[in-house]
Write an enzyme that holds these catalytic residues in place. Sequence first.
Site, PDB file in Angstrom:
ATOM      1  N   PRO A  96      37.969  38.142  39.562  1.00 26.27           N
ATOM      2  CA  PRO A  96      37.368  37.596  40.783  1.00 26.27           C
ATOM      3  C   PRO A  96      37.574  36.085  40.870  1.00 26.27           C
ATOM      4  CG  PRO A  96      35.667  38.298  39.231  1.00 26.27           C
ATOM      5  CD  PRO A  96      36.976  38.705  38.648  1.00 26.27           C
ATOM      6  N   GLU A  97      38.023  35.625  42.027  1.00 25.11           N
ATOM      7  CA  GLU A  97      38.161  34.186  42.266  1.00 25.11           C
ATOM      8  C   GLU A  97      37.105  33.765  43.280  1.00 25.11           C
ATOM      9  OE1 GLU A  97      42.021  32.574  42.692  1.00 25.11           O
ATOM     10  OE2 GLU A  97      42.987  34.043  41.411  1.00 25.11           O
ATOM     11  N   LYS A 138      33.583  29.687  40.867  1.00 27.15           N
ATOM     12  CA  LYS A 138      33.426  31.106  40.572  1.00 27.15           C
ATOM     13  C   LYS A 138      32.088  31.405  39.897  1.00 27.15           C
ATOM     14  CE  LYS A 138      38.035  30.825  38.991  1.00 27.15           C
ATOM     15  NZ  LYS A 138      39.115  31.287  38.115  1.00 27.15           N
ATOM     16  N   ARG A 188      50.320  34.047  32.103  1.00 23.39           N
ATOM     17  CA  ARG A 188      50.312  34.744  33.382  1.00 23.39           C
ATOM     18  C   ARG A 188      51.651  34.465  34.070  1.00 23.39           C
ATOM     19  NH1 ARG A 188      44.574  33.037  35.748  1.00 23.39           N
ATOM     20  NH2 ARG A 188      44.999  31.180  34.537  1.00 23.39           N
TER      21      ARG A 188
END
Length: 296
Positions: free
Chosen positions: A2-3, A61, A284
């Site tokens: 979740p961002e 966040k 990533r």
Amino acid sequence: MPELPEVEVVRAGLEPAVTGALIASVDVRDERALTRHTGGAAHFEAALTGQRISAAVRRGKFLWMPFSDDEAIVTHLGMSGQMLLRVPGAPEERHERIRIELEHPVHGPLSVVFADQRTFGSLAVDQLVDTPDGAAAGRGSNLARVPTQVAHIARDPLDPAFDVGRFRARLARTASGIKRVLLDQTVASGIGNIYADESLWAARIHPETSASALPTRAVNRLLGEVRAVLDKALAEGGTSFDAQYVNVNGQAGYFAHSLNAYGRTGQPCPRCARPIVRVSFMNRSSHFCPHCQRLR
Ligand SMILES: [Zn+2]
């Protein structure tokens, strides 16, 4: 993961349900969800029972629910944490860790369930401290008090009190690649991998461009694009890219339909039609258009 937009969807969903609600009882079903809480399950349950939540607040966040001017429940969603709103007596959720029973003066009894598949997320009772600039600590409350666990996190670019001068100054004195700097939560919070790639694509900046080499004009353009991308994602309810992410009602967001660079390896750049490329970046990936985003 979740961002900011996903967490804001969660915050906005929780807000009407938790604001003004009395905490009737707390059931910690898996103590691994308290890794950031000092004191264990019994302490957590006792500290909250009988308290009244005053707001649902977010910075970047991070999400918290103050229950006095001095204390709040801080939520770290981690990789896969969810805050689910349920009717009382609802069956146990998959990966349920903590259930908080609320008594709301208007809505009556409600349950807030913290579920987390991968256990990197957690809840904690934390102390609130004054914000150094005296402005409201985050979206959702005018209280200028921030949990100690969030105090080191910079304001996010959508925060009215975001310090643009400080942001420019941090970029001007770091030679690191701009994407790495955008992801640094002490520079600006709430910009994760997806939104960094999308903002850099929109601003036509190569992710490895040295932050200090960016002229002021480019920094301003980038900040404008960061805000536009986050606003757009908010309006669309966060990304559905991450299957583990669902909002408070269990519904996935829709932003994935609007991605221009992230996750589009080999597909045509929406601006110049040349293929988007992917390179590895800090365990990533970065996605960008080598034609529109040249490394100078
Ligand atoms: Zn292009």
